[in-house]
Scaffold this active site. Sequence first.
Site, PDB file in Angstrom:
ATOM      1  N   SER A 127     -41.259  27.792  15.794  1.00 22.01           N
ATOM      2  CA  SER A 127     -39.738  27.407  15.082  1.00 22.01           C
ATOM      3  C   SER A 127     -39.306  26.685  13.488  1.00 22.01           C
ATOM      4  O   SER A 127     -40.426  25.800  13.806  1.00 22.01           O
ATOM      5  CB  SER A 127     -38.788  27.479  15.992  1.00 22.01           C
ATOM      6  OG  SER A 127     -37.727  27.180  15.380  1.00 22.01           O
ATOM      7  N   TYR A 151     -36.117  22.118  23.155  1.00 20.15           N
ATOM      8  CA  TYR A 151     -36.968  23.131  22.546  1.00 20.15           C
ATOM      9  C   TYR A 151     -37.898  23.276  21.281  1.00 20.15           C
ATOM     10  O   TYR A 151     -39.343  23.823  21.119  1.00 20.15           O
ATOM     11  CB  TYR A 151     -35.587  24.559  21.789  1.00 20.15           C
ATOM     12  CG  TYR A 151     -36.089  25.704  21.358  1.00 20.15           C
ATOM     13  CD1 TYR A 151     -36.838  26.753  21.756  1.00 20.15           C
ATOM     14  CD2 TYR A 151     -35.899  26.265  19.837  1.00 20.15           C
ATOM     15  CE1 TYR A 151     -37.109  27.773  21.528  1.00 20.15           C
ATOM     16  CE2 TYR A 151     -36.233  27.191  19.456  1.00 20.15           C
ATOM     17  CZ  TYR A 151     -37.326  27.603  20.056  1.00 20.15           C
ATOM     18  OH  TYR A 151     -37.343  28.627  19.560  1.00 20.15           O
ATOM     19  N   LYS A 155     -41.980  23.405  21.407  1.00 21.31           N
ATOM     20  CA  LYS A 155     -42.617  23.463  20.263  1.00 21.31           C
ATOM     21  C   LYS A 155     -43.933  22.897  19.179  1.00 21.31           C
ATOM     22  O   LYS A 155     -44.848  23.052  19.014  1.00 21.31           O
ATOM     23  CB  LYS A 155     -42.142  24.951  18.976  1.00 21.31           C
ATOM     24  CG  LYS A 155     -41.079  25.515  19.470  1.00 21.31           C
ATOM     25  CD  LYS A 155     -41.843  26.868  20.109  1.00 21.31           C
ATOM     26  CE  LYS A 155     -41.264  27.828  20.306  1.00 21.31           C
ATOM     27  NZ  LYS A 155     -41.935  29.431  21.098  1.00 21.31           N
TER      28      LYS A 155
END
Length: 338
Positions: A127, A151, A155
Amino acid sequence: MSKDKILVTGGAGYIGSHACVALCEAGYQPVIFDNFSNSSPKVIDRVEQITKKGISLVEGDVLNFDQIMEVFRQHSIKGIMHFAGCKAVGESVQDPLSYYRINVTGSINVLDAMCHSGVDVLIFSSSATIFGDLNANPISESSTFSPKNPYGQTKRFVEEIMADLVASKANLNLATLRYFNPVGAHQTGLIGEDPKGIPQNLMPYLAQVAAGRLSKLEVFGHDYPTKDGTGIRDYIHVMDVADAHVAALEYLLSEGGYLAINIGTGQGISVLELIHAFERAAGRSIPWDFGPRRDGDVAEYYADPSLAEQKLGWRAKRGIDTICTDMWRWQINNPLGY
Ligand code: NAD
Ligand code: UDP
């Protein structure tokens, strides 16, 4: 045409289901591995309707190593697209351990099972969040990693694990694709994004206001230093994202190596521009009001897509009007989702 089987973890989800369609169109056979924690089994029928092909499904959890290994025993897998994971930024702040467990441990399990099975090609869903709040637009691959929430950290960690793994095994071919803002739906209106509860992102919220399911859109902030004072993002059609995966797969199968690539259009669209495009697509006006800025939001954020074009021969083909038209078709055909 090739009939190679591609394992698609999270293949029942929003982006994974569109990738399954793109894989079928390119002559591959997707094998979906999903636990349906954030998707519906109905997706499989819909993908079959679009592609007119039977889709293999293995229900399982990426936290269960044996269940992943079972897929490799049942199917002769040529490559992997790894979408399975959790993606809500706010939830990751509330419950970081679950995010690290599912996104990081789950990815380690998939990579480990891949190595045990002799499969050597994998594409990972990363992302643009890994870059954090930078001011230097467009965002290129050399921008600094600076994720601002758990989050984004998951990644970043998986990307770093992949780079270490590639350095340790010469025969592995891995790609990490950093998506900017995937939106829209397949042009048939049969598959699309189906958020649970009230949408947290602009596009699905806008679509539900246009459909009358929500009463009004709140535009977060009016005084950003942008062309019209509202936030700017790089909205990319989900089928363009899906096509980028097929391009990356074909690159890895033929050239091999390690790729880290930003997947966006290179064009920044403001909140007001998106509202107006959606009004044109839906043929109706959308009620909205200005509200305060949302905590943690950045003003402007869009990709430098040149490396994707140079390496993969891929670039986004669908513009904002196509995005809104396809999104609207999905919304009116499926007013309550799947
Ligand atoms: P999604 O939630 O629609 O799809 C994820 C799929 O993974 C779902 O079908 C879910 O049931 C499945 N899944 C979740 N946990 C699992 C587990 N433990 N085992 C097996 N299956 C599991 O999300 P999406 O929007 O399709 O995103 C796919 C990937 O792309 C995610 O990794 C996400 O972080 C990443 N990504 C998404 C966006 C976006 O805006 N949608 C942007 C950047 C990156
Ligand atoms: N946004 C908004 N109202 C909403 C949801 C989002 O004005 O109800 C704005 C948000 O401030 C940002 C843009 O729309 O400028 C895109 O937000 P989204 O959450 O879709 O993507 P992200 O910010 O995670 O890139």
